[in-house]
Scaffold this active site. Structure first.
Site, mmCIF file in Angstrom:
data_model
loop_
_atom_site.group_PDB
_atom_site.id
_atom_site.type_symbol
_atom_site.label_atom_id
_atom_site.label_comp_id
_atom_site.label_asym_id
_atom_site.label_seq_id
_atom_site.Cartn_x
_atom_site.Cartn_y
_atom_site.Cartn_z
ATOM 1 N N CYS A 1 0.758 -1.244 -0.118
ATOM 2 C CA CYS A 1 0.136 -0.068 0.065
ATOM 3 C C CYS A 1 0.779 1.332 -0.137
ATOM 4 O O CYS A 1 1.874 1.525 0.698
ATOM 5 C CB CYS A 1 -0.971 -0.126 1.327
ATOM 6 S SG CYS A 1 -2.163 1.340 1.011
ATOM 7 N N CYS B 1 -8.592 -1.118 3.505
ATOM 8 C CA CYS B 1 -8.330 0.285 3.060
ATOM 9 C C CYS B 1 -8.570 0.375 1.711
ATOM 10 O O CYS B 1 -9.071 -0.327 0.941
ATOM 11 C CB CYS B 1 -6.803 0.132 2.857
ATOM 12 S SG CYS B 1 -6.100 1.397 1.889
#
Length: 189
Positions: free
Chosen positions: A42, A69
């Site tokens: 990420c 997320c």
């Protein structure tokens, strides 16, 4: 099949700092303050180390109260072969000390060696052999930073059978020799 990996907190932390996508799906990073979990790759701003917990299973991290997320979407499988690649990478991470051949790896997942190499390269942009080399060198770098083992002991402990091959691959991946790497790490502490 057991897909558990044996990475320390520090090794997983290094992977998220490097945004290493080769570990996606093998573990998840949960941020305690935001209650969000991400893939290792990420690109979101990195949390403080004390606010991080790692989970190897998506269901486990969700049971702990974390949500996915929105940026990296860890709950979404991006490929129909994702589970196969996850199984192969977990096998490589668990068995990296062994003498592994493409035939052995392929028989572990039940497909032909040619098909495995083609799918693995398509999904990860590298072969199982180069991926295994990266795992071994990452383990060696961790041992160089955290132990007083000799370089030869580290060479054999990480699955290399030839010191010259270990030095060659280490230099290619880390752009320095194991000795130089250890000396740099000691200076930083």
């Amino acid at each position: 099949m057991d897909n558990k990996i044996n990475l320390s907190f520090e090794e997983m932390w290094d992977k998220i700092i490097a945004c290493d996508q080769t570990y996606d799906g093998l573990f998840f990073t949960a941020v305690k303050t935001t209650k969000i979990y991400c893939r290792p790759s990420c690109k979101s701003r990195k949390p403080k180390k004390i606010n991080v917990a790692f989970y190897e299973d998506m269901q486990e991290v969700e049971r702990a109260g974390f949500r996915a997320c929105k940026r990296c979407q860890p709950e979404v499988e991006h490929s129909p072969h994702a589970q196969l690649i996850k199984t192969v990478t977990a096998f490589l991470m668990k068995e990296y000390k062994q003498r592994l051949t493409l035939d052995l790896i392929a028989s572990n997942v039940g497909i032909s060696p040619y098909h495995l190499e083609r799918l693995f390269k398509q999904e990860t942009a590298e072969t199982p052999r180069t991926y295994l080399d990266k795992i071994r060198i990452d383990k060696a770098a961790h041992l160089l930073k955290t132990t007083n083992l000799t370089i030869l002991e580290i060479c054999f402990d990480t699955g290399f059978h030839s010191p010259s091959n270990f030095y060659k691959i280490f230099r290619r991946l880390k752009e320095c020799s194991p000795t130089e790497y250890r000396n740099l790490q000691w200076k930083e502490q």
